[in-house]
Design an enzyme around this catalytic site. Structure first.
Site, PDB file in Angstrom:
ATOM      1  CG  HIS A 106     -52.432  58.249  22.221  1.00  0.00           C
ATOM      2  ND1 HIS A 106     -51.113  57.948  22.438  1.00  0.00           N
ATOM      3  CD2 HIS A 106     -52.786  59.125  23.202  1.00  0.00           C
ATOM      4  CE1 HIS A 106     -50.675  58.599  23.511  1.00  0.00           C
ATOM      5  NE2 HIS A 106     -51.670  59.326  23.979  1.00  0.00           N
ATOM      6  CG  HIS A 109     -46.713  66.752  22.667  1.00  0.00           C
ATOM      7  ND1 HIS A 109     -45.541  67.480  22.777  1.00  0.00           N
ATOM      8  CD2 HIS A 109     -47.615  67.376  23.461  1.00  0.00           C
ATOM      9  CE1 HIS A 109     -45.726  68.491  23.610  1.00  0.00           C
ATOM     10  NE2 HIS A 109     -46.967  68.455  24.026  1.00  0.00           N
TER      11      HIS A 109
END
Length: 287
Positions: free
Chosen positions: A108, A118
């Protein structure tokens, strides 16, 4: 201590080595931003439900100037699934014993113009054995150039192994990373694959073929994502941009807590809760 066969050890060694290289690259980006942020590593051990040692892993976490929160975890675990959960896992219904090793990463970013990301690759063994994983890009403020470059790099990794991989696995990612209750996609896609099955050790070349592909997925990620970070990390942003990022993070959290297979697998197998939930953003909003 879990005893590993040659294939299991090779997969574990690769995932741990990839972790080291990714973390070093992310720390290098922090240095470029005049930050001394570094990964903090926390080992953890798992006990199987019968009390026997069940392996463990290492949670790597960094909070910096560019990476607001990034987790890079590796684990190697084994034991047996609960009877109900075993029914949902390939090859475990008749025998709940399992082994799993893999790497899981979620980043993040502080700047809403830098995409979150991811990546996960893994090797699982029940009465079957297989590779799975993928990578997907999650920008709060999408740029067509970034999306195109990310997909192009994954497409090239797939094409080197099988011309059907990218069409199949990008479609799988599009379908998987979807939030039904919001009727929106989690991000701009990538690839997702599972059940690239391997024969028992010494009984086929498929382990080496699927392992080579899984390694190339990791290499593709390490090649393209840092480039996207460096491209956007100095972009000025407004309070409205940040508000959009925080709202988007709320959607991301909803997906990971409700639908994500990796979250469910970790919780159902007695994994480290902090490592499992490192995917959650450090701050989010819900309107």
């Amino acid at each position: 201590m879990i005893k590993l066969d040659e294939e299991q050890q090779a997969a574990r060694d690769w995932f741990e080595g990839l972790r080291d290289r990714i973390c070093a690259e992310f720390e290098a980006i922090e240095r470029e931003a005049d930050s001394d942020a570094a990964f903090q590593y926390t080992p953890w051990d798992r006990t199987d439900h019968d009390g026997s040692p069940g392996g463990g892993g290492v949670r790597g976490l960094m909070k910096g100037k560019v990476f607001e929160k990034v987790g890079v975890n590796v684990s190697t675990v084994g034991g047996s699934f609960s009877p109900e959960f075993a029914k949902t896992i390939l090859g475990a219904a008749e025998d709940p014993s399992f082994f799993a090793t893999g790497i899981s990463l979620v980043a993040h970013m502080a700047n809403p113009h830098v995409p979150a990301v991811h990546m996960n690759t893994r090797f699982l063994v029940t009465t079957k054995r297989w590779f799975g994983g993928g990578a997907d890009l999650n920008p709060p403020l999408p740029y067509e150039e970034d999306t195109a470059d990310f997909h192009a790099r994954l497409r090239a990794a797939c094409a080197a192994h099988d011309p059907t991989y990218y069409p199949r696995f990008s479609k799988w990612a599009e379908e998987y990373f979807f939030i039904p209750h919001r009727n929106v996609h989690r991000g701009v896609g990538g690839i997702f694959y599972d059940h690239l099955e391997c024969a028992e050790p010494g009984k086929g070349a498929d382990f080496h073929r699927h392992f080579a592909f899984t390694r190339d997925v990791g290499e593709a990620f390490l090649d393209i994502f840092p480039k996207l970070v460096r491209r956007r990390m100095a972009t000025p942003f407004t309070p409205e941009d940040k508000a959009r990022q925080l709202e988007w993070r709320g959607r991301y959290a909803e997906f990971n807590l409700i639908y994500d297979r990796g979250t469910l697998f970790g919780l159902k197998t007695g994994g480290n809760v902090d490592a499992i939930l490192m995917s959650l953003p450090p701050e989010a909003t819900w309107s």
